[in-house]
Motif scaffolding. Structure first.
Motif, PDB file in Angstrom:
ATOM      1  N   CYS A  26       0.809  -1.221   0.000  1.00  0.00           N
ATOM      2  CA  CYS A  26       0.000   0.000   0.000  1.00  0.00           C
ATOM      3  C   CYS A  26       0.844   1.273   0.000  1.00  0.00           C
ATOM      4  N   TRP A  27       2.112   1.185  -0.382  1.00  0.00           N
ATOM      5  CA  TRP A  27       2.947   2.379  -0.496  1.00  0.00           C
ATOM      6  C   TRP A  27       2.756   3.031  -1.847  1.00  0.00           C
ATOM      7  N   ALA A  28       2.728   4.348  -1.869  1.00  0.00           N
ATOM      8  CA  ALA A  28       2.845   5.108  -3.114  1.00  0.00           C
ATOM      9  C   ALA A  28       4.315   5.514  -3.198  1.00  0.00           C
ATOM     10  N   VAL A  29       5.127   4.677  -3.812  1.00  0.00           N
ATOM     11  CA  VAL A  29       6.581   4.815  -3.769  1.00  0.00           C
ATOM     12  C   VAL A  29       7.061   5.848  -4.782  1.00  0.00           C
ATOM     13  N   LYS A  30       7.865   6.776  -4.295  1.00  0.00           N
ATOM     14  CA  LYS A  30       8.491   7.769  -5.166  1.00  0.00           C
ATOM     15  C   LYS A  30       9.853   7.231  -5.604  1.00  0.00           C
ATOM     16  N   LYS A  31      10.452   7.899  -6.573  1.00  0.00           N
ATOM     17  CA  LYS A  31      11.765   7.478  -7.082  1.00  0.00           C
ATOM     18  C   LYS A  31      12.815   7.507  -5.969  1.00  0.00           C
ATOM     19  N   ARG A 107      -8.362  20.091  -5.200  1.00  0.00           N
ATOM     20  CA  ARG A 107      -6.951  19.888  -4.874  1.00  0.00           C
ATOM     21  C   ARG A 107      -6.255  21.240  -4.854  1.00  0.00           C
ATOM     22  N   GLY A 108      -5.209  21.320  -4.125  1.00  0.00           N
ATOM     23  CA  GLY A 108      -4.444  22.545  -4.055  1.00  0.00           C
ATOM     24  C   GLY A 108      -3.655  22.797  -5.336  1.00  0.00           C
ATOM     25  N   ARG A 109      -2.961  23.903  -5.347  1.00  0.00           N
ATOM     26  CA  ARG A 109      -2.144  24.261  -6.502  1.00  0.00           C
ATOM     27  C   ARG A 109      -0.924  23.361  -6.581  1.00  0.00           C
ATOM     28  N   GLY A 110      -0.351  23.324  -7.771  1.00  0.00           N
ATOM     29  CA  GLY A 110       0.888  22.576  -7.956  1.00  0.00           C
ATOM     30  C   GLY A 110       0.644  21.152  -8.412  1.00  0.00           C
ATOM     31  N   ARG A 111       1.732  20.450  -8.475  1.00  0.00           N
ATOM     32  CA  ARG A 111       1.676  19.068  -8.934  1.00  0.00           C
ATOM     33  C   ARG A 111       0.951  18.207  -7.906  1.00  0.00           C
ATOM     34  N   PRO A 112       0.052  17.328  -8.370  1.00  0.00           N
ATOM     35  CA  PRO A 112      -0.650  16.467  -7.413  1.00  0.00           C
ATOM     36  C   PRO A 112       0.300  15.458  -6.773  1.00  0.00           C
ATOM     37  N   LYS A 113      -0.004  15.074  -5.561  1.00  0.00           N
ATOM     38  CA  LYS A 113       0.803  14.062  -4.879  1.00  0.00           C
ATOM     39  C   LYS A 113       0.625  12.718  -5.565  1.00  0.00           C
ATOM     40  N   LYS A 114       1.668  11.905  -5.517  1.00  0.00           N
ATOM     41  CA  LYS A 114       1.599  10.584  -6.122  1.00  0.00           C
ATOM     42  C   LYS A 114       0.672   9.707  -5.288  1.00  0.00           C
ATOM     43  N   MET A 117      -2.914   4.433  -6.560  1.00  0.00           N
ATOM     44  CA  MET A 117      -3.497   3.955  -7.814  1.00  0.00           C
ATOM     45  C   MET A 117      -2.641   4.357  -9.008  1.00  0.00           C
ATOM     46  N   ASP A 118      -1.965   5.496  -8.927  1.00  0.00           N
ATOM     47  CA  ASP A 118      -1.045   5.901  -9.989  1.00  0.00           C
ATOM     48  C   ASP A 118       0.098   4.892 -10.110  1.00  0.00           C
ATOM     49  N   CYS A 119       0.596   4.446  -8.974  1.00  0.00           N
ATOM     50  CA  CYS A 119       1.670   3.439  -8.968  1.00  0.00           C
ATOM     51  C   CYS A 119       1.178   2.122  -9.568  1.00  0.00           C
TER      52      CYS A 119
END
Length: 150
Positions: A26-31, A107-114, A117-119
Motif C-alpha cells: 500500500c505504499w505510493a513509492v516515489k523514485k 486539490r491545491g495548486r501545484g503538482r498532485p501528490k503521487k 493507484m497511480d503506482c
C-alpha cells in the motif's frame, strides 16, 4: 558458491527482504524511496559477498551471482498482487469499496501528490496487464509475480 553465502542468501530472502518490503503493498513509492530501498539492498548483498565498493564490482554481477531479483521489482509484484486480491473481493467488502471511492472537493495548486493507484497503473502498464485479468488468479499471478532468477 560458498556454503556461508548460500545460508546468507536464504536468510536475506526469508528475513531481510520481507522486512524491507513489509507493508509495501500500500505504499505510493516515489523514485527517491525506490533508490533508498535499492541502496539498502545492495549494501546488504555486498556485505554478504564480502565485496566493498572499492572493489568496483557491478551491482548486476553481485545480484546475478547471488540469484536475487531487485527489491524494486519485488515491490511492484507485491503491489500488483494486493491489487488483484482487492479486485477479486466481494463488492460489499470495505477495501473494494474504498478502491472505487470518489471524494468531493478540490486539490491545491501545484503538482498532485503521487497516489497508490497511480503506482498500480504504471506497474500494470510496465507488466503489460489490464484489469480484465484480475478475475483469474493464476493468470494474474503468472503475469505480475516477480520471481528470483534460477
Amino acid at each position: 558458491m560458498q556454503f556461508a553465502v548460500v545460508i546468507a542468501v536464504k536468510n536475506y530472502k526469508s528475513v531481510i527482504r520481507p522486512v524491507l518490503l513489509h507493508g509495501s503493498e500500500c505504499w505510493a513509492v516515489k523514485k527517491t524511496d525506490e533508490k533508498r530501498l535499492h541502496v539498502a539492498e545492495m549494501r546488504m548483498l555486498r556485505w554478504m559477498c564480502g565485496v566493498t565498493r572499492m572493489d568496483k564490482v557491478r551491482n548486476e554481477y553481485i545480484r546475478g551471482s547471488l540469484k536475487v531479483a531487485p527489491v524494486t521489482e519485488k515491490l511492484k509484484g507485491n503491489r500488483l498482487s494486493w491489487y488483484g486480491h482487492v479486485k477479486r473481493r466481494d463488492e460489499t467488502h470495505v477495501t473494494k469499496r474504498v478502491l472505487s471511492l470518489h471524494v468531493d472537493g478540490w486539490r491545491g495548486r501545484g503538482r498532485p501528490k503521487k497516489r497508490w493507484m497511480d503506482c498500480v497503473k504504471s506497474d500494470m502498464k510496465e507488466k503489460g496487464v489490464s484489469d480484465s485479468v484480475t478475475g483469474d488468479r493464476t493468470e494474474w499471478k503468472k503475469k505480475t509475480c516477480c520471481t528470483d532468477p534460477k
